[in-house]
Enzyme design. Structure first.
Site: not given
Length: 344
Positions: A105-106, A6
Site C-alpha cells: 500500500d505504498e 500511501d
C-alpha cells in the site's frame, strides 16, 4: 523531489468498496493466528475504528473488547487486496521511470525538478480514485524520509509537500517520534535524556546517542538533520508504458489534440521493451476527471496504433462534452518476443 503515494487504511477501504453497507461503520481487518477465535492482531482499521481506539498491530483480543457490538471484524484477504494494489501500482508507474514499491500500500516515485508538482499529485489521486475507488494520501519531499513524513501529515486523503526551501525549518521542528525508522522504544529512550526534537541532537555527544541507537541509526539521524540524507528510489520492472502531454489549452478540437496524441504514441513505443497487445487512450478532462478507452488485439504494431488511438479518442469526445486538458497513451500486456510471427 520524491513523491510517496500511501493508500489510506487500504485493507479496510477495499472491504468498504466491495460492501457499501460497511461505509460509516468501524471496520477492523485482522490476521487470525488460528489458535482460537480471539487470537491474532489487527492488520488495519478504518478511521471510525481508530476513533474507538483500535489501531494497527493491536492484539485481536483487545480490539474485540473495545469494538464489541460496535465494530465489524473481518479476516484479512491479502490476495484480494493485491489485485487492487496491482492496479494502483500500474497507474503510479506511468508517472515516473523511477518507482519503488515499498509495500502493498505504498510506492515512491522520483519526479523531475525541485518543485512540488501538486498538479501531478492531484492527477494521480484522481486517477486512482476514478479507476479503483481507492483514496490515497500523497507526501512530497526532497528525500524518501521527508516524503513519508509529509504523507502522514496529509492523511486522510490529502496532499502535503515539504518544498526544498521549507526542508530546513521542517527538520528543525520535527519530533523524534515522528521520524520513520526510529520507533516508539528508541524515541522514548531519547526523550528520557532530553532529545525530543531532531534539532536536539546537536546538544549531545554523538557517542551518547550511539549508545542508545547504535551507529547506523545515529548516522541516519545526523544525515537527516544536516540535510545530507539520500536514499535512491529503486525502480521496479514496469508492466505498462505510457506518456501524457498537457495541451496548450483545454479543447475538444481533434485537430489540436492529434499532434500530442501522436507524440504520446511515439514516446510510449520508445519506452516499451516489446509489442503491446493493449493500447489505451487516456484523457484528463478540464476538471481533472480521467476518461479512458482501450483496445485489445493480438499484437499492435506502431504503424497501426495511430488509427486505433484516433478511434478511441473519437469515442471519448463523442461520449463526453468536456474539454480535454491532458492526453496520453498507455501500452500494456507487453510481449518481449522479437518478431510478430511469435504471436501467431
Amino acid at each position: 523531489m520524491i513523491m510517496l503515494i500511501d493508500f489510506d487504511y487500504f485493507f479496510a477501504q477495499v472491504e468498504e468498496i466491495n460492501d457499501p453497507s460497511l461505509k460509516g461503520k468501524p471496520v477492523v481487518v485482522s490476521v487470525y493466528s488460528g489458535r482460537n477465535e480471539r487470537s491474532g492482531a489487527v492488520a488495519t482499521s478504518n478511521y471510525e475504528a481508530r476513533a474507538l481506539g483500535i489501531k494497527s498491530g493491536m492484539p485481536l483480543y483487545r480490539a474485540l473488547e473495545i469494538g464489541k457490538n460496535r465494530a465489524v471484524f473481518l479476516p484479512i484477504r491479502k490476495d484480494f487486496y493485491q489485485k487492487y494494489s496491482d492496479k494502483i501500482m500500474d497507474i503510479i508507474s506511468e508517472y515516473s521511470e523511477k518507482m519503488e514499491i515499498a509495500s502493498i500500500d505504498e510506492a515512491y516515485i522520483d519526479i523531475d525538478g525541485n518543485d512540488c508538482k501538486i498538479g501531478i499529485a492531484n492527477e494521480i489521486k484522481n486517477r486512482i480514485l476514478n479507476e479503483t475507488g481507492i483514496k490515497v494520501s500523497i507526501g512530497i519531499g526532497i528525500n524518501k524520509v521527508i516524503a513519508k513524513m509529509a504523507a502522514e501529515m496529509a492523511k486522510p486523503n490529502g496532499i502535503k509537500c515539504i518544498s526544498a526551501d521549507e526542508t530546513g525549518e521542517f527538520l528543525n521542528n520535527i519530533k523524534i517520534n515522528d521520524i520513520p525508522g526510529i520507533g516508539k522504544v528508541l524515541s522514548k529512550n531519547l526523550n528520557e535524556i532530553g532529545i525530543e526534537y531532531l534539532r536536539d541532537i546537536k546538544n549531545f555527544d554523538v557517542n551518547k546517542i550511539k549508545s542508545i541507537l547504535g551507529e547506523s541509526k545515529t548516522n541516519y539521524l545526523y544525515e537527516l538533520y544536516e540535510n545530507k540524507y539520500f536514499s535512491p528510489v529503486e525502480p521496479r520492472v514496469k508492466k505498462n508504458f505510457g506518456r501524457y502531454l498537457t495541451l496548450p489549452e483545454n479543447t475538444r478540437d481533434i485537430d489540436k489534440i492529434v499532434p500530442y496524441l501522436k507524440k504520446s504514441i511515439d514516446a510510449a513505443y520508445e519506452k516499451a521493451p516489446g509489442i503491446p497487445q493493449e493500447i489505451s487512450v487516456v484523457a484528463i478532462m478540464e476538471d481533472l476527471d480521467i476518461v479512458s478507452r482501450s483496445y485489445t488485439g493480438n499484437a499492435i504494431k506502431r504503424d497501426d496504433s495511430i488509427n486505433i488511438a484516433l478511434n478511441l479518442l473519437n469515442k471519448i469526445i463523442s461520449e463526453d462534452n468536456r474539454n480535454i486538458r491532458r492526453i496520453g497513451v498507455r501500452l500494456s500486456k507487453i510481449s518481449k518476443n522479437n518478431t510478430l510471427d511469435d504471436f501467431f
